[in-house]
Structure formats: structure tokens, C-alpha cells
Design a protein around this motif. Structure first.
Motif, short mmCIF file in Angstrom:
data_model
loop_
_atom_site.label_atom_id
_atom_site.label_comp_id
_atom_site.label_asym_id
_atom_site.label_seq_id
_atom_site.Cartn_x
_atom_site.Cartn_y
_atom_site.Cartn_z
N SER A 1 35.22 42.47 28.98
CA SER A 1 35.12 42.76 27.80
C SER A 1 33.47 43.28 27.41
O SER A 1 32.68 43.44 28.48
N ASN B 1 31.09 40.02 23.81
CA ASN B 1 30.17 38.81 23.95
C ASN B 1 29.50 39.00 24.94
O ASN B 1 28.00 38.17 25.39
N GLU C 1 37.97 43.10 24.09
CA GLU C 1 37.57 42.28 24.29
C GLU C 1 39.14 40.71 24.03
O GLU C 1 39.03 39.41 24.33
N LYS C 2 40.17 41.43 23.14
CA LYS C 2 40.88 40.98 22.81
C LYS C 2 41.83 39.82 24.42
O LYS C 2 42.31 39.11 24.72
N LYS D 1 40.10 40.10 27.52
CA LYS D 1 39.59 39.68 28.00
C LYS D 1 39.94 37.38 27.80
O LYS D 1 40.14 36.94 27.95
N GLN D 2 40.16 37.42 26.55
CA GLN D 2 40.70 36.10 26.32
C GLN D 2 41.68 35.79 26.40
O GLN D 2 41.90 35.08 26.66
N GLU D 3 42.41 36.50 26.36
CA GLU D 3 43.73 36.58 27.15
C GLU D 3 44.34 35.87 28.39
O GLU D 3 44.27 35.06 28.21
N LYS E 1 42.36 32.00 28.81
CA LYS E 1 42.94 31.87 28.60
C LYS E 1 44.38 31.14 29.61
O LYS E 1 44.61 29.98 30.09
N GLU F 1 37.95 29.16 21.07
CA GLU F 1 38.81 30.09 21.19
C GLU F 1 37.54 31.93 20.68
O GLU F 1 36.66 31.34 20.00
N LYS F 2 37.82 32.62 20.80
CA LYS F 2 36.90 33.85 20.04
C LYS F 2 37.81 34.05 19.25
O LYS F 2 39.59 34.54 18.94
#
Length: 362
Positions: free
Chosen positions: A31, A34, A79-80, A82-84, A87, A189-190
Motif C-alpha cells: 500500500s 497510509n 490499500e484494501k 494490504k488491510q486484508e 487482518k 480498521e481502515k
């Protein structure tokens, strides 16, 4: 039956979560929204100048905000993902520790012995009835050549059913361990702002809003429908589902099917038509779409005029554009109060996010 080490079980479950969807493209899970992809650098303010150049002697500037705006959808997708990944990585790490603790508690030599006892040893050989059912469904759905016999594909069907049963046993074991351990995660959580526009079910003002981007020709979307229905039933009155369209380029019938569902919405039959399409994914040509409308008791002349005119195409394109802006590259894609969840995942994954959201609202 071969031994299935704990780390492989966890890796397989994470991999299934990432791949259980129809994808437009594959992207690395990195990502730049951020933090930068290299080393966690803080994101600069939008007005930070990141490049200068001269035109006719006059200096021109490019700001970070202009750059990220230009990159738009690809950046949102990174970004999505990366967050997944973060998690799912956290969940896998905690589960590994819980399985190790449970093995020690039971006096087993290691965590792999627990996996063998609770997963491998409890998975039965698929029955002839199950094997025949899969074969007939594959033949009837056009997924196998007409001259293929059951004996030719039986080993692959047995392997598929066995692996599916292993995943279900593993999911049940891990869910039980997390429940007993009262697992609480504090990972921030993003949230992604997604417009909740489109056909909806559930009360307005519900504490939980799920925005779904889907494709009527995607088999994973059809599979996910069962999980979504289970969630709506389990949290009746607390969840509002909004359906948005994201027909993928390699699903030739999907765009017109999306338009057809919106024509059905004009006659207050969107959800009935939605279910009809997912139950008949091999019958999505225009003539099929019109027949489904008749089967559901719609005004055929009005429906056909709507579908043939193409007047719903722009609404479908708007959904697709909005999906791309928030990083959707495959289906199904869900945003639960802005928290991204991708693929045909079990209902438990929805419930984990929903329960956390409801706790915050108390």
C-alpha cells in the motif's frame, strides 16, 4: 491420509479467503495510501510538493494529493489488499498460538497431532451419493465435456470433496478455539467511504450497513449469497444490505443481467430476480433474462422494453466506476460499515466484523 501441518492449514484457509472470488486482476498486497510500500513511512499531507518542472521557464508543481488522485483506483485496491492481509495475518498468528495451547492442554506431542485428531481423522470418505451429485451438477452446468464419464473424474471429485470437508472441520475447530479464548482483536480498521446507493433490504438507519459489489455470472458471488442471507437472518433488524453491480469483463452475460435486475427493480421484484439469476447462472442470455421475468410474474412487455432499450446501462457503469474508486477489482466485494471484506467467505467472517461494530455502538 497425509499429515496436514498446522501452518499449512492456516495458510490454506487464508489463501482460500483471498482467492474465493472472481478477480479482474491480481495485485500485490502492498500500500501507498497510509504508509509507503517501503518501510512504513508516514503519508505526506496532500499539499506536499512531490515534483517540480518548468514550462516556458515557469515552474510547475505536482502535489501528493494530485498524484494520489491520479492513481485513484489502483491505489485504493492496494490499500484494501494490504488491510486484508494484515487482518488475516493477525488471525492466523493468534490461531497458531491457540492450537499450540490446546495441544499442550490435551497432552498431545505437538499442534500437528491436534490437527490430525480434529480434522484429518474426522473427515470421512465422500459417499457415492455426494460424488454423483457433484458429477451431475458439473455435467448439467456445462463444466464438463458431454462425453466425460464419472470414472474418469471420480478421483478429482473425491479430492475436491475431501479438501472441502477438511476446510470446514478446520473452520469449526478454529471458531471454537477463538470462542473459548474470548479472542478480542484491537487492530485498527481502515474504513473506506462507499456510497450505499442501490437496491436494499433491511431497515434504514440500521447500525450495520453492508455494501456489496457483485456479478451475477460469478460463481463465487452465488456462493456468497448463502453467507449474506445467514448474516441477515442472524442480525435481523440490525443490518441493511445494499447491492451494487460490478460485472467483470470476462463474464459476457453479466452486464445485461445487471441491467435486467434493475428492470425488475422497477416492478419491485429486484430481490426475487436477484435470487433467480444466482440460481440459474448458466441461463443468463437475453432470452433467458426475459423468461425469468415471466416466471416471476413481471409485466413482460414493460420488462422487455426496459431491457432492450439499455436504459439501465449507465446505472451499472456508475456502480462499476464507484467500485473501482474504492479498490474493487474482483467479486464479491463487501464493505461492512466501510470495512472491506472480499470473496465468498464464511458467514463467521461477516459476524466477526459485525459483532465488533455493534460493540462499539453500545
Amino acid at each position: 491420509m497425509s499429515k496436514l501441518p498446522l501452518r499449512l492449514v492456516l495458510t490454506a484457509l487464508v489463501a482460500v479467503s483471498f482467492t474465493a472470488g472472481c478477480n479482474k486482476q491480481s495485485s500485490p498486497a502492498a500500500s501507498a495510501t497510509n504508509t509507503s510500500a517501503a518501510g512504513g513511512q508516514c503519508e505526506p499531507p496532500a499539499d506536499t510538493v512531490v515534483a517540480t518542472y518548468k514550462v516556458d521557464g515557469a515552474e510547475q508543481k505536482v502535489t501528493y494529493g494530485e498524484l494520489t488522485g491520479r492513481l485513484g483506483a489502483p491505489l485504493a485496491d492496494l490499500e484494501k489488499r494490504k488491510q486484508e492481509m494484515i487482518k488475516r495475518g493477525l488471525e492466523g498468528y493468534v490461531l497458531e498460538k491457540l492450537v499450540q495451547a490446546e495441544a499442550k492442554k490435551r497432552g498431545l506431542p505437538n499442534e500437528d497431532a491436534l490437527i490430525k485428531a480434529e480434522i484429518e481423522d474426522k473427515v470421512p470418505q465422500p459417499s457415492d451419493e455426494e460424488i454423483n451429485k457433484v458429477f451431475e451438477q458439473a455435467k448439467g452446468g456445462g463444466q464438463l465435456p458431454p462425453d466425460v464419464t464419472l470414472e474418469q473424474v471420480k478421483p478429482e471429485i473425491i479430492k475436491m470433496l475431501t479438501e472441502q470437508n477438511k476446510r470446514e472441520k478446520a473452520q469449526a475447530l478454529f471458531t471454537d478455539l477463538k470462542s473459548k479464548a474470548d479472542l478480542q482483536t484491537m487492530l485498527p480498521e481502515k474504513r473506506i467511504e462507499v456510497a450505499a446507493i442501490g437496491p436494499a433490504k433491511g431497515p434504514e438507519g440500521a447500525p450495520i450497513t453492508i455494501v456489496e459489489f457483485s456479478d451475477f455470472q460469478c460463481p463465487f458471488c452465488s456462493k456468497a449469497n448463502a453467507s449474506v442471507n445467514e448474516v441477515l437472518k442472524s442480525y435481523e433488524g440490525k443490518v441493511r444490505l445494499v447491492f451494487r453491480h460490478f460485472p467483470l469483463s470476462f463474464h459476457a452475460e453479466a452486464p445485461k443481467a445487471a441491467e435486467a435486475s434493475l428492470c425488475a427493480q422497477d416492478q419491485n421484484k429486484f430481490w426475487e430476480y436477484h435470487d433467480k439469476l444466482f440460481a440459474n447462472q448458466q441461463a443468463l442470455k437475453v432470452d433467458d433474462l426475459k423468461k425469468h421475468a415471466v416466471d416471476l410474474g413481471l409485466d413482460a412487455a414493460r420488462f422487455n422494453e426496459c431491457l432492450d432499450s439499455g436504459k439501465k446501462a449507465e446505472l451499472v457503469k456508475k456502480d462499476m466506476a464507484d467500485g473501482e474508486k474504492v479498490g474493487v477489482t474482483g467479486t464479491p466485494a463487501f464493505f461492512i460499515n466501510g470495512v472491506a471484506l472480499s470473496g465468498a467467505v464464511p458467514a463467521e467472517e461477516f459476524k466477526s466484523i459485525i459483532d465488533a461494530e455493534l460493540k462499539k455502538k453500545k
